[in-house]
Design a protein around this motif. Sequence first.
Motif, PDB file in Angstrom:
ATOM      1  N   ASP A   1      19.872  48.211  67.218  1.00 37.34           N
ATOM      2  CA  ASP A   1      19.542  47.102  68.118  1.00 37.34           C
ATOM      3  C   ASP A   1      19.834  47.486  69.562  1.00 37.34           C
ATOM      4  OD1 ASP A   1      19.032  45.714  65.791  1.00 37.34           O
ATOM      5  OD2 ASP A   1      20.923  44.602  65.826  1.00 37.34           O
ATOM      6  N   ILE A   2      21.010  48.070  69.761  1.00 33.97           N
ATOM      7  CA  ILE A   2      21.444  48.411  71.114  1.00 33.97           C
ATOM      8  C   ILE A   2      20.579  49.517  71.710  1.00 33.97           C
ATOM      9  CG2 ILE A   2      23.357  49.386  72.450  1.00 33.97           C
ATOM     10  CD1 ILE A   2      25.247  47.980  70.464  1.00 33.97           C
TER      11      ILE A   2
ATOM     12  N   PRO B   1      13.866  49.872  65.832  1.00 36.23           N
ATOM     13  CA  PRO B   1      14.006  48.967  64.695  1.00 36.23           C
ATOM     14  C   PRO B   1      15.066  49.413  63.688  1.00 36.23           C
ATOM     15  CG  PRO B   1      11.691  49.447  65.126  1.00 36.23           C
ATOM     16  CD  PRO B   1      12.492  50.403  65.950  1.00 36.23           C
ATOM     17  N   ARG B   2      15.685  48.446  63.028  1.00 34.72           N
ATOM     18  CA  ARG B   2      16.671  48.747  61.997  1.00 34.72           C
ATOM     19  C   ARG B   2      16.040  49.494  60.824  1.00 34.72           C
ATOM     20  NH1 ARG B   2      20.972  43.758  61.304  1.00 34.72           N
ATOM     21  NH2 ARG B   2      21.690  43.715  63.477  1.00 34.72           N
ATOM     22  N   GLN B   3      14.759  49.287  60.619  1.00 27.37           N
ATOM     23  CA  GLN B   3      14.061  50.001  59.560  1.00 27.37           C
ATOM     24  C   GLN B   3      14.149  51.514  59.769  1.00 27.37           C
ATOM     25  OE1 GLN B   3      13.040  49.526  56.362  1.00 27.37           O
ATOM     26  NE2 GLN B   3      11.316  48.186  56.836  1.00 27.37           N
ATOM     27  N   VAL B   4      14.085  51.946  61.021  1.00 28.36           N
ATOM     28  CA  VAL B   4      14.197  53.370  61.353  1.00 28.36           C
ATOM     29  C   VAL B   4      15.610  53.865  61.053  1.00 28.36           C
ATOM     30  CG1 VAL B   4      14.047  55.084  63.207  1.00 28.36           C
ATOM     31  CG2 VAL B   4      12.403  53.197  63.124  1.00 28.36           C
TER      32      VAL B   4
ATOM     33  N   MET C   1      25.813  52.206  57.371  1.00 32.39           N
ATOM     34  CA  MET C   1      24.789  51.238  57.743  1.00 32.39           C
ATOM     35  C   MET C   1      25.326  50.069  58.565  1.00 32.39           C
ATOM     36  SD  MET C   1      21.851  52.331  57.217  1.00 32.39           S
ATOM     37  CE  MET C   1      21.183  50.856  57.968  1.00 32.39           C
ATOM     38  N   PRO C   2      26.550  49.568  58.303  1.00 30.37           N
ATOM     39  CA  PRO C   2      27.053  48.505  59.170  1.00 30.37           C
ATOM     40  C   PRO C   2      27.185  48.932  60.622  1.00 30.37           C
ATOM     41  CG  PRO C   2      28.328  48.613  57.145  1.00 30.37           C
ATOM     42  CD  PRO C   2      27.461  49.836  57.182  1.00 30.37           C
ATOM     43  N   ILE C   3      27.295  50.240  60.863  1.00 30.06           N
ATOM     44  CA  ILE C   3      27.366  50.757  62.232  1.00 30.06           C
ATOM     45  C   ILE C   3      25.969  51.091  62.750  1.00 30.06           C
ATOM     46  CG2 ILE C   3      28.249  52.653  63.662  1.00 30.06           C
ATOM     47  CD1 ILE C   3      30.619  52.843  61.702  1.00 30.06           C
ATOM     48  N   MET C   4      25.157  51.742  61.906  1.00 28.17           N
ATOM     49  CA  MET C   4      23.842  52.205  62.346  1.00 28.17           C
ATOM     50  C   MET C   4      22.866  51.063  62.610  1.00 28.17           C
ATOM     51  SD  MET C   4      23.496  55.568  59.861  1.00 28.17           S
ATOM     52  CE  MET C   4      21.744  55.776  60.122  1.00 28.17           C
ATOM     53  N   ALA C   5      22.946  49.993  61.816  1.00 29.54           N
ATOM     54  CA  ALA C   5      21.993  48.887  61.984  1.00 29.54           C
ATOM     55  C   ALA C   5      22.138  48.206  63.342  1.00 29.54           C
ATOM     56  CB  ALA C   5      22.134  47.890  60.841  1.00 29.54           C
ATOM     57  N   PRO C   6      23.345  47.742  63.704  1.00 35.98           N
ATOM     58  CA  PRO C   6      23.469  47.139  65.039  1.00 35.98           C
ATOM     59  C   PRO C   6      23.312  48.147  66.176  1.00 35.98           C
ATOM     60  CG  PRO C   6      25.602  47.230  63.926  1.00 35.98           C
ATOM     61  CD  PRO C   6      24.581  47.601  62.921  1.00 35.98           C
TER      62      PRO C   6
ATOM     63  N   ILE D   1      21.948  42.010  67.402  1.00 40.39           N
ATOM     64  CA  ILE D   1      22.937  42.071  68.474  1.00 40.39           C
ATOM     65  C   ILE D   1      22.261  41.988  69.845  1.00 40.39           C
ATOM     66  CG2 ILE D   1      24.368  43.776  69.697  1.00 40.39           C
ATOM     67  CD1 ILE D   1      25.647  44.472  67.072  1.00 40.39           C
ATOM     68  N   ILE D   2      22.874  41.257  70.761  1.00 36.36           N
ATOM     69  CA  ILE D   2      22.391  41.196  72.143  1.00 36.36           C
ATOM     70  C   ILE D   2      23.189  42.217  72.946  1.00 36.36           C
ATOM     71  CG2 ILE D   2      22.079  39.758  74.188  1.00 36.36           C
ATOM     72  CD1 ILE D   2      22.116  37.320  72.344  1.00 36.36           C
ATOM     73  N   PRO D   3      22.562  43.308  73.427  1.00 37.13           N
ATOM     74  CA  PRO D   3      23.282  44.333  74.187  1.00 37.13           C
ATOM     75  C   PRO D   3      23.988  43.740  75.408  1.00 37.13           C
ATOM     76  CG  PRO D   3      21.082  45.079  73.606  1.00 37.13           C
ATOM     77  CD  PRO D   3      21.138  43.628  73.256  1.00 37.13           C
ATOM     78  N   GLY D   4      25.193  44.274  75.691  1.00 37.28           N
ATOM     79  CA  GLY D   4      25.920  43.839  76.877  1.00 37.28           C
ATOM     80  C   GLY D   4      26.735  42.575  76.691  1.00 37.28           C
ATOM     81  N   THR D   5      26.819  42.069  75.456  1.00 38.57           N
ATOM     82  CA  THR D   5      27.551  40.816  75.219  1.00 38.57           C
ATOM     83  C   THR D   5      28.865  41.038  74.480  1.00 38.57           C
ATOM     84  OG1 THR D   5      26.364  40.400  73.137  1.00 38.57           O
ATOM     85  CG2 THR D   5      25.399  39.493  75.160  1.00 38.57           C
ATOM     86  N   PHE D   6      29.308  42.289  74.377  1.00 39.80           N
ATOM     87  CA  PHE D   6      30.537  42.575  73.638  1.00 39.80           C
ATOM     88  C   PHE D   6      31.751  42.002  74.363  1.00 39.80           C
ATOM     89  CE2 PHE D   6      34.267  45.253  72.797  1.00 39.80           C
ATOM     90  CZ  PHE D   6      34.333  45.143  71.424  1.00 39.80           C
ATOM     91  N   SER D   7      32.659  41.409  73.591  1.00 42.32           N
ATOM     92  CA  SER D   7      33.886  40.863  74.176  1.00 42.32           C
ATOM     93  C   SER D   7      35.045  41.054  73.202  1.00 42.32           C
ATOM     94  CB  SER D   7      33.721  39.377  74.499  1.00 42.32           C
ATOM     95  OG  SER D   7      33.414  38.642  73.318  1.00 42.32           O
TER      96      SER D   7
END
Length: 479
Positions: free
Chosen positions: A405-406, A410-413, A397-402, A61-67
Motif C-alpha cells: 500500500d505504502i 497492489p497487494r496482489q503483486v 505477508m502481514p508486513i508485505m501487504a501493507p 493503509i493511508i501513507p504518512g498517518t503512522f502514529s
Amino acid sequence: MTDENRSTEESEVKQRKKRGFRMPDAYAILFFFLVLAAVATYIIPAGTFETEESSEGIDVIIPGTFSIIDSNPAGFLDVFGAIVEGLVSTSNLIFLVLIIGGAFAVIERTGAIDALVTKIIRITKNKEWLLIALVMIVFSIFGTLGIIVNAVIAFIPLGIILARSMKMDAIIGISIIYLGAYVGFGVAVLDPLTIGFAQQIAEIPLFSGARERVIMYVIALIATMAYVIWYANRIKKDPSRGILKENPFPKTPSEGQELGQQDMKLKHILVLLALAGGIGAYVTGVFVAEWSLGEMSAVFLIIMVAAAIIGRIHVNDMISTFIEGANTVLYGALIIGMARSIVVILEQGMVLDSVVNFMAIIMEPFSSTTGAIIMFLANGLFNLIVTSGSGQAAIVMPIMAPLADIMDFPRQVAVQAYTMGDGFTNIITPLSGVLMANLAIAGVPYTKWVKFALPLVLIWYVLGIIYLIVLVAINWGPV
C-alpha cells in the motif's frame, strides 16, 4: 586397549555424534520466531496507521498517518495462547488441507493416478521427450492446485522406474515428478496453503488473479520442461556428460516397483473425470458464486465419496484410507495455525504497523517496481531458513501487504512476490524435508542435485522478475 574397550569407545563416540547438533524442526523454528515476536512487543514502540476501505472492500493503509500509541507487550501466557488462537482462526484452512490429503489418498487407492501415468508411458513409447513433458504436466497440475506437494515423495520410485526405462539417470527420475509438482507449486493458482492463506492475510478475494497466474504457470512450466528435456537429451547422447556420470542410479528403490503397471479401466476413467469435474465445479463456483474454503472442502469430500463408490471401496476402508491420507498432511496442516500465532502476537502487541513503517522508510528510495522485486528476492532468501509455505505467509505477508500500500502497488503483486519467493528456492534448500527425502529415495547426493537444479532456479528468478515488472506496470489488482 582391548578390542572390547575399543568397540565400547567407538560406540560412545557414535552416540555423542547422534546427540550433537540437529537442524531444528519447522515447528521449533516457528516457535523461535513466536518468542522473538513476543520479545519485540517490549522493544518496538507500538504504533498504528490510519486505514481506509478500498473499492474492493480492503482496509488499505493511508501513507504518512503512522502514529505511536501505548504499548501492549505480550505476557508468558499470551505466547502459548497465541498458538491456540492461531489454530482456531485458521481452522478452515487446516481442515481443508486435511480433507484434501484424505480425499486424495482415497483417489490413489482406486489406482486411477497410477493408471493415468501408465497410460502416458504407453502412449509415449520411444518418445522420451513427450513422456517427460506429459508426466511433468500431470504433476504440475496437481502442484498448482496444492493437491500433491509433500505427497510427491510417494511417486519418486515411479520417476526412477521411468528414468530407467528411458536409460537416463536418477536426476531425471526425480525431476519429472518433483520439479513437475514444484513448478506448479511455485506459481500456484489454487493452492489453499500458499495463495489461499496469503490472500486471506492480505485481505484480497480468495484465489483472485487466477487468469494471470495461469499464464505465469504455463510459461514457467514450459521453461522447466525445456530444461529437463535438454539435460535428458544430453545424457541420452552421451551418458558420461550426466552429473551422476558412471553411476546413473545410485540406489534402486525398495518400494514402488509395481508403480506404472496399472491398466486403465473404466473405473479409473470415471474417477479421473470425477476429480476433474469436482475441481472444475469449484473453480466455476469461486468466480460465479464467490465460493470460499468451506465449499472447496465440501467439493473434495464429494469427490472422495464418488471415487470410493466408483472404485467399489467399502465405506470402512474409505474412512480408514481417508484418516491415513489426512495423517500424511497433518504436519503441514497444523503448521498453518502455528505460523498464524506469530501474527496474533504482533497484532495484540500493536507493533506490526511499526515494523511496516520501518520497512517503508528503508524502501522509500526505491520505485514500486524495484520494491516488488526486492520483496521477491528477500523472501527467496528467507525460504532457505523457513521452508513452510504457510509459515512464511504468516511471517511475511502481514508486513508485505501493507508495505505494498505504502509503495503504491497492489497487494496482489505482494502475494505473488511471496509465492514465487517461497516456491522457487524450495528445490535447493537443504532444510526442505521433501527435497532431502526425494534425494534419499533416489540415492542422489545433495551437491549433485544442486549442480543440476541451480541453473533452473536462476531461470525461474529471471522469469519472476519479468513477471513482477509486468504486473506492477499493469497495476494488477484483486480481480
